[in-house]
Design a protein around this motif. Sequence first.
Motif, PDB file in Angstrom:
ATOM      1  N   LEU B 410       0.811  -1.216   0.000  1.00  0.00           N
ATOM      2  CA  LEU B 410       0.000   0.000   0.000  1.00  0.00           C
ATOM      3  C   LEU B 410       0.843   1.264   0.000  1.00  0.00           C
ATOM      4  CD1 LEU B 410      -1.811   0.646   3.412  1.00  0.00           C
ATOM      5  CD2 LEU B 410       0.393  -0.450   3.154  1.00  0.00           C
ATOM      6  N   ALA B 411       2.137   1.103  -0.130  1.00  0.00           N
ATOM      7  CA  ALA B 411       3.001   2.247  -0.400  1.00  0.00           C
ATOM      8  C   ALA B 411       2.834   3.394   0.583  1.00  0.00           C
ATOM      9  CB  ALA B 411       2.767   2.750  -1.834  1.00  0.00           C
ATOM     10  N   MET B 412       2.711   3.059   1.863  1.00  0.00           N
ATOM     11  CA  MET B 412       2.685   4.131   2.871  1.00  0.00           C
ATOM     12  C   MET B 412       4.099   4.550   3.259  1.00  0.00           C
ATOM     13  SD  MET B 412      -0.429   3.698   5.550  1.00  0.00           S
ATOM     14  CE  MET B 412      -0.074   5.248   6.388  1.00  0.00           C
ATOM     15  N   ARG B 429      -4.495  -6.223  -3.204  1.00  0.00           N
ATOM     16  CA  ARG B 429      -5.420  -5.241  -3.786  1.00  0.00           C
ATOM     17  C   ARG B 429      -4.797  -4.572  -4.999  1.00  0.00           C
ATOM     18  NH1 ARG B 429      -7.564  -3.504   2.003  1.00  0.00           N
ATOM     19  NH2 ARG B 429      -9.203  -5.072   2.047  1.00  0.00           N
ATOM     20  N   ARG B 434      -3.261   2.091  -5.568  1.00  0.00           N
ATOM     21  CA  ARG B 434      -2.946   1.355  -4.348  1.00  0.00           C
ATOM     22  C   ARG B 434      -1.444   1.375  -4.046  1.00  0.00           C
ATOM     23  NH1 ARG B 434      -5.080  -1.037   0.396  1.00  0.00           N
ATOM     24  NH2 ARG B 434      -3.700  -2.711   0.981  1.00  0.00           N
ATOM     25  N   GLY B 436       0.750   3.460  -5.259  1.00  0.00           N
ATOM     26  CA  GLY B 436       1.285   4.779  -5.596  1.00  0.00           C
ATOM     27  C   GLY B 436       0.339   5.403  -6.616  1.00  0.00           C
TER      28      GLY B 436
END
Lengths: 196, 469
Positions: B410-412, B429, B434, B436
């Motif tokens: 999820l690229a947080m 997902r 999602r 980026g």
Amino acid sequence: MKPINIVNSVIAPLDRKNVDTDQIISKEFLKRIERTGFGQFLFYHWRFDAQGNEISDFVLNKPEYKSSEILVAQENFGCGSSREHAPWAILDYGFRVVIAPSFADIFHNNCFKNGILPIKLAVEECDELLAKGLEKPYAIEVNLEAQTVTGEDGKVYNFNIDPYYKEMLLNGWDEIALTFKYEDAISAYEAKRVAY
Amino acid sequence: MAKNIIEKVWDSHVVYHEDGKPDLLYIDLHLIHEVTSPQAFEGLRLNNRKVRRPDLCFATMDHNVPTKNLPTINDPIARTQVETLAKNAKEFGIELADMGHPDQGIVHVIGPELGLTQPGKTIVCGDSHTSTHGAFGAIAFGIGTSEVEHVLSTQTLWQSKPKTMEIRVNGKLGVGVEAKDIILAIIAKFGIDVGTGHIVEFTGEAIHGLSMEERMTICNMSIEAGAKAGLVSPDEITVEYLRGKRFAPQGETFEEAANYWLSLASDEGATYDTVLEIDATEIEPIVTWGTNPSMGSGVSQSVPTADDYETESDKAALKKALAYMGLEEGQPLTSIEVQNVFIGSCTNSRLSDLRAAAEVIKGQKVHPSVKAIVVPGSHTTKRLAEEEGLDKVFIEAGFEWRESGCSMCLAMNDDIVPAGERCASTSNRNFEGRQGAGSRTHLVSPPMAAAAAIAGHFVDVREFVKQHA
């Protein structure tokens, strides 16, 4: 939590299925440690282009829907991540009601904890509302006590809601404070609980 | 009367029942991470409330943590969130696997690894992939932050009893077809909201033939079918996995627990509100081509065309998804080139996933136009993989071998797929943005991701392995 009963507003017609919580509030906005201030980021990548300019044909950017308090969408609204930042963003943006044929379970639960009323109407009823709202601004009155949605043209839709959640929303109750009244039952359960 | 496991576990956790109200359900294990908990702890402080059972909570950092150059978090807001969890865990007396701690990892990887996850428990976490823990025969589901606060305060939740669903996976799985392909095939066949309002029990020969890690992959993505939770009845494989785990019962108590766990399995003749079936022998490796997890097809197929759909709204949804993904209708899936490969996430970052991917890439080189990373699900997984030399296999092939965390799923953190680029990803997902803003995600199994890293485009891993044997 702010109580909710009657909401009068033009609807914002979001004619999409399977709107996931990643779209409602994108991951880069999940790092705040407060519950407030998320409205500015609602549907961020649908509202703004890569340079941060408004995308004019996205429904929420059209002037006639900007003050709407009622969002209408298609099936399976709020699917995906459990992030409560999604209802926080919806509420903070100014919506009090979301109408769709179906909602994902976690999102649906999250709405009730935040004073947002999620209304399930039949697919055809949502299609009808979306068509009317897309043609020209269409106002409705939502009445939680009566469990009705009434269009400006007099069309009435009835909806069902779990009586427990209805009462919570009407009164704006703090659920935790209510649960403390069951302290004896919780302690009794803990005393006989099987745990390894 | 014959009962299914869902009814058995649910009924044994009802603290208070009143007709016309949700049940008040006791929660046995509350897992906590940094993104969905700060507002809950703040709520406790504002109302002068305590954590009722800190002994039933366990916390870790996973979503925001960097996977290289530890322990520096460059993003100050992310750093605050991580520090806030450490402060909250200390203040409220909750055990924490902090950044750099040997137990740290993705919360859904470490729960089972430590033996916290056990059959018959009710398990919650402010994360939708909590369904992972259902692999053990637990009722495990994701909750929002208000519910996190409710569990912290009361160790209970008000929950309407969901309907029950059986998804039976008949027959044996083919060689080169993974647990990931089973769940992607189920979602492609039945849709992303088939499970709404239900807890799903996965049954059948193909399911009980799976290892615990593979069952976790299936249950992990039951949320992608809309299910409240997904689970598998415990069997000997479940019991043996838990034997000797740190938080599992030990000695004679373990045998007692094991008997209890096995008794929770669905009874012969148990019924469900809904029963669905799928034939495992017909499942091939899947590649998703769209913007939700149901938009996937067998690797030998092509991207669908509008003619494959009946309703106007489905045709429109296809066009919208393909426009985002930059794909043509009817394009063969094997013609899709990838620029990024991510092996990781709570779906597919366990030791068996890393082994399966390493097997495919052994002695090969990552395609020059591909950037490939491996992010083990936990410190423990990373250590065990390194003991087997898997890190060397990946590094020699040209993969980056990283520290554990949620990472590119999820690229947080800093692990982001650039706009317009594709990623063959073992995560869960493929929603727009999602990985980026503007990123294009294709969900696949670890061996399929590994093969795509070498070839530079999707290939049928079954053929790939034969050619490179």
